[in-house]
Enzyme design. Structure first.
Site: not given
Ligand code: FPP
Length: 254
Positions: A30-31, A33, A47, A141, A202
């Protein structure tokens, strides 16, 4: 004879013994964004950096001796995000398969999926299925990708399958339900890490995580590097897992 102490190949000097390494680690990444926003960048860049970080953490996990890594990449609730962001996350999955699969396969990674694949584009479904088939005999793994995954939906899916199989009520126990989850055949996670400071589950592995140790960290996912992973593993090594029993019982091995 005392077990040999093996240094984990991380920048951190504190060593972990092999028996202290969790078998199954799950991560809520998470995080992305907020990482981008803090730098005045578009969420897409978060991302992108999060995906780069995934490479590092996969490598470190294999090196350290973690056997199963379950990654929350797209939840069933994430469909509610802006269309362009949903499309980007789909494209990321596709490009990770296109660009990384050969190397992951060569490094002995077995790719699995948990969640509902049927809701994603047929072309992407096919790529995921092919990647799973290609890597199915690898055993260094296991990377379990939770994509279009939700824990409640997983339990609903399991209940439907159990009913469809005509299993009588008296045969339903915890083991049977576990065997109908997407994670069937895999041990429950020992450690669940959540980055970005949120203290929520979540809808992630809500059945399987019943006795997992949780490790929240304020670090945003793109910055959760090898040293941070090592900190999480050290914290895990210092936890006492009682599984409902008392400390005294554990000490006397009752
Ligand atoms: C959460 O951050 C992240 C996600 C919803 C997507 C996670 C994806 C990746 C780490 C990339 C790798 C992906 C794949 C498909 C292999 P957020 O967007 O919720 O961040 P925020 O809470 O700060 O807005």
């Amino acid at each position: 004879m005392a077990a040999a102490v093996r240094e984990t190949p991380t920048p951190n000097s504190e060593a972990l013994r092999p028996d202290q390494i969790p078998h199954h680690v799950a991560i809520i990444m998470d995080g992305n964004g907020r990482w981008a926003k803090a730098r005045g960048l578009p969420r897409t860049e978060g991302h992108r950096q999060g995906t780069e970080n995934l490479r590092r953490i996969l490598q470190a996990s294999g090196d350290i001796g973690i056997r199963i890594l379950t990654l929350y990449a797209f939840s069933t609730e994430n469909w509610g995000r802006p269309r362009a962001e949903v499309q980007m996350l789909m494209r990321i999955l596709e490009s990770v398969i296109d660009r990384e699969l050969a190397e992951l396969n060569q490094k002995g990674v077995q790719l699995r999926h948990i969640g509902d694949l049927s809701a994603i584009a047929p072309r992407l479904q096919k790529k995921v299925r092919e990647a799973i088939a290609l890597t199915r005999d690898n055993d260094k793994l296991i990377v379990n990708l939770a994509f279009n995954y939700g824990g409640r939906g997983e339990i609903v899916h399991a209940v439907r399958q159990i009913i469809a199989a005509g299993i009588p009520a008296e045969q339903i126990d915890e083991q049977l339900i576990s065997s109908y989850l997407y994670t069937s055949g895999l041990p429950d996670p020992d450690l669940i890490i959540r980055t970005s400071g949120e203290l929520r589950v979540s809808n992630f592995l809500i059945w399987q995580g019943a006795y997992a140790e949780y490790y929240p960290t304020p670090t945003y996912w793109p910055d959760f590097d090898e040293a941070e992973l090592h900190q999480a593993l050290l914290a895990f090594a210092n936890r006492r897992r009682r599984f409902g029993r008392t400390d005294d019982q554990l000490e006397t091995n009752e």
